[in-house]
Design an enzyme around this catalytic site. Structure first.
Site, PDB file in Angstrom:
ATOM      1  N   CYS A 290       0.813  -1.217   0.000  1.00 13.23           N
ATOM      2  CA  CYS A 290       0.000   0.000   0.000  1.00 13.23           C
ATOM      3  C   CYS A 290       0.847   1.268   0.000  1.00 13.23           C
ATOM      4  O   CYS A 290       0.316   2.362  -0.158  1.00 13.23           O
ATOM      5  CB  CYS A 290      -0.952  -0.018   1.186  1.00 13.23           C
ATOM      6  SG  CYS A 290      -2.021  -1.467   1.124  1.00 13.23           S
TER       7      CYS A 290
ATOM      8  N   HIS B 298      -8.885   3.251  -1.943  1.00 16.69           N
ATOM      9  CA  HIS B 298      -7.437   3.038  -1.876  1.00 16.69           C
ATOM     10  C   HIS B 298      -6.918   2.332  -3.133  1.00 16.69           C
ATOM     11  O   HIS B 298      -6.553   1.166  -3.103  1.00 16.69           O
ATOM     12  CB  HIS B 298      -7.101   2.230  -0.610  1.00 16.69           C
ATOM     13  CG  HIS B 298      -5.655   1.892  -0.468  1.00 16.69           C
ATOM     14  ND1 HIS B 298      -4.636   2.727  -0.881  1.00 16.69           N
ATOM     15  CD2 HIS B 298      -5.037   0.791   0.059  1.00 16.69           C
ATOM     16  CE1 HIS B 298      -3.470   2.152  -0.629  1.00 16.69           C
ATOM     17  NE2 HIS B 298      -3.680   0.978  -0.065  1.00 16.69           N
TER      18      HIS B 298
END
Lengths: 394, 394
Positions: A85, A338
């Site tokens: 991420c 995201h």
């Protein structure tokens, strides 16, 4: 271990960011082009001025060709970086080092993900699930452990705990309601958040960030060149990333109220930037609110709140737009989703807007020092990234 | 476009390399540990001396965690870089920039692939085949186009052409027979090469590199620190990588006797390193012999041979161990296979050994300047990487 610094050596002179959301009518290439050309225009450069590029993507492309093809770059270097991420953030970090080294004058760091096309399924294709590298539980499940552990350690009953988490989600959705680039641009009531269907106890749907597509981009030059391009460069003060050895879950004292990688990344970043009191010295922060308890833990891991005090700072509004340290003023992962490679650069985009005074209804009062934070993996093994950036040379 | 340089700013002080081959009894983690600890020992450092790391892998891991886990690093930064077949080389390049920038003092660049576990299948999982990004023909097929195009342009009949290609394979297998770390350590007769079963006309099995597992690693410091660690540092003179825009196959004049990205990468590398006559100034080269015609084209794209003269240089032995510019002295991809993330660092390992005089039966006579080259993709759209490294500061 040496902790050196490229403090104030490089600066961002232009940025671009697509709206995040379900872009069924666009490809990853379309999103890359949109973000890159906004950044070129913002920096006042031509595409052909770019000497080299870094592409952050986890699932939406392979190799530098995934960028050089859609942008039709003229045989310049393009590197693909992937770091869970923190993928977009680490693309930015590597681009900054290359500029600071003197190898290039003007570079592009860009991140993209088309999660609505790929899902997260690609993650488990490359290594067998269960070999210990990638957890064989879902992301909401792995982060759900943080909440009851925190509640128990600091004496919150479950209802109180849910209220604290809901206030974090409420804040981020409120901020997102002021942001025309967010996936979700609406206020969500505390009641709707608390009552939302359980995903992984005690996390409801509204404790989780969504799934979206997006891209964001930055143009980076050495600091001494920055004012040739813009009145409002954003100077890089610190870049750190900590990758965990993965022994957390083997330790009896791993109690799920702190993510060790966050603390290592923060210590390095603050040392590089010369920050001794982050709560006072940082004016705004964009942090990785993949799930509401993650943001709560981050407050403490990054030194915004004393241990065990983060929940009180939530209840007294410290991290709201009107608080003393606004966190996720753009709406966070909660409002943006995201898209992995894009998130870190989306965070930097908000800081860039805030420093320029271009953040519209979210505009803070003349912020000068900002922080971005990403983490990827699980609470017991992750990569944690922190940048500190500023409006001025120190 | 600026072409700057980090010439002589950084140096390699230690390297490690596993034997390449079918490691059914080892995991990617095992290979990473073996290569890294050989490099630590070679550089005379402790694992804990490493400030940051770059991992090159395409299919054998995700994120920095894929390295920090097996090496149990202490929360240092780890970046994963992926750039097709130049993955390991680009991990090295980014590590060099970070050291040159001053951000770190001692870093690790490492590459790995366990192709016997993954195959190449992961490549097509993340984007749909046929969207134009990843070619929907096999690698041997895409490179097979080079051979008849070259033969026709320069007047070789098919039998002559096959003989030239076979001599390249013969040379690389001969060199590999002298290398204890190669996958294949045996001489293969010209007749066996020419007669090998056709994979993609005119390429036979023996025109193709194999499928193997392996890992290789380098420890990098700033040049001024290098002699604290070793008498034999290897100095980085140039790093370049060119990513193509992918419009080659749309052009009528794209004739398959040159790979444009190679020429761009070479021009940049030679300018950085101050090289004007590569054939004379370079003492040895490791190039990307994925298929025999690729190596033939590379001779010309990199200026080792004049256009149309490469085949004659093959026949007169110019690139053999006893020639004036030995190419692939370690045996090349032909003898090592091509575990994607490892190959670029394996090439650098050979140069490091040759500069130290540790190349055993392959040892050349005091080489001082070497080149490594990778390419990934297809002849009409690829990334092409070149490093120039040297035994001395210039």
């Amino acid at each position: 271990m040496a902790v050196n610094s490229i403090r104030d050596k490089v600066a961002v002179i232009g940025m671009g960011c697509t709206r995040f959301g379900e872009h069924w009518d666009k490809s990853a290439d379309d999103l890359l082009i949109e973000a890159a050309y906004e950044a070129f225009a913002d920096a006042g450069i031509e595409p052909s001025d770019v000497d080299a590029a870094w592409l952050g993507t986890q699932l939406s492309g392979f190799a530098g060709i995934s960028l050089s093809g859609p942008l039709k770059t003229n045989f310049i270097p393009v590197t693909r970086v992937e770091n869970y991420c923190a993928t977009g953030s680490d693309a930015f970090r590597n681009a900054c080092y290359a500029v600071a080294s003197g190898a290039y004058d003007i570079v592009l760091a860009i991140g993209v993900e088309k999660l609505k096309d790929s899902g997260y399924s690609g993650l488990s294709n490359l290594r067998p699930v269960g070999d210990g590298t990638f957890p064989d539980i879902t992301a909401p499940a792995s982060f759900s452990f943080l909440a009851p552990a925190y509640f128990k350690k600091y004496g919150l009953d479950p209802a109180q705990g849910k209220e604290v988490l809901a206030k974090i989600a409420y804040k981020n959705h409120y901020n997102g309601s002021l942001n025309p680039k967010a996936q979700y641009q609406r206020i969500v009531s505390l009641e709707d958040i608390v009552q939302s269907p359980i995903v992984s106890e005690p996390l409801g749907v509204m404790d989780c960030s969504g799934v979206s597509d997006g891209a964001a981009a930055a143009i980076i030059v050495r600091s001494e060149d920055a004012h040739k391009y813009t009145k409002n460069p954003m100077f890089v003060k610190a870049l750190s990333i900590a990758a965990g050895p993965g022994d957390g879950q083997l330790q009896q004292n791993f109690d799920f109220t702190s993510i060790r990688e966050n603390a290592y990344a923060a210590a390095s970043a603050y040392k590089q930037a010369g920050i001794t009191n982050p709560r006072k010295e940082i004016d705004l922060a964009e942090v990785h609110d993949c799930f509401t308890p993650t943001e709560l833990i981050i407050y403490e891991d990054l030194g915004f709140s004393e241990r065990g005090q983060g929940w009180k700072d939530v209840l007294n509004g410290s991290f709201e737009l009107t608080g003393d340290l606004p966190v996720n003023p753009d709406g966070g992962l909660k409002s943006f989703g995201h898209p992995i490679g894009a998130s870190g650069l989306r965070m930097l985009y908000e800081l860039f807007l805030q420093f320029k005074g271009d953040a519209g209804g979210r505009q803070l009062n003349n912020p000068k020092i900002g922080l971005t934070h990403n983490l990827g993996g699980t609470p017991w093994q992750c990569v944690s990234f922190i940048s500190v950036v500023g409006k001025f040379l120190s």
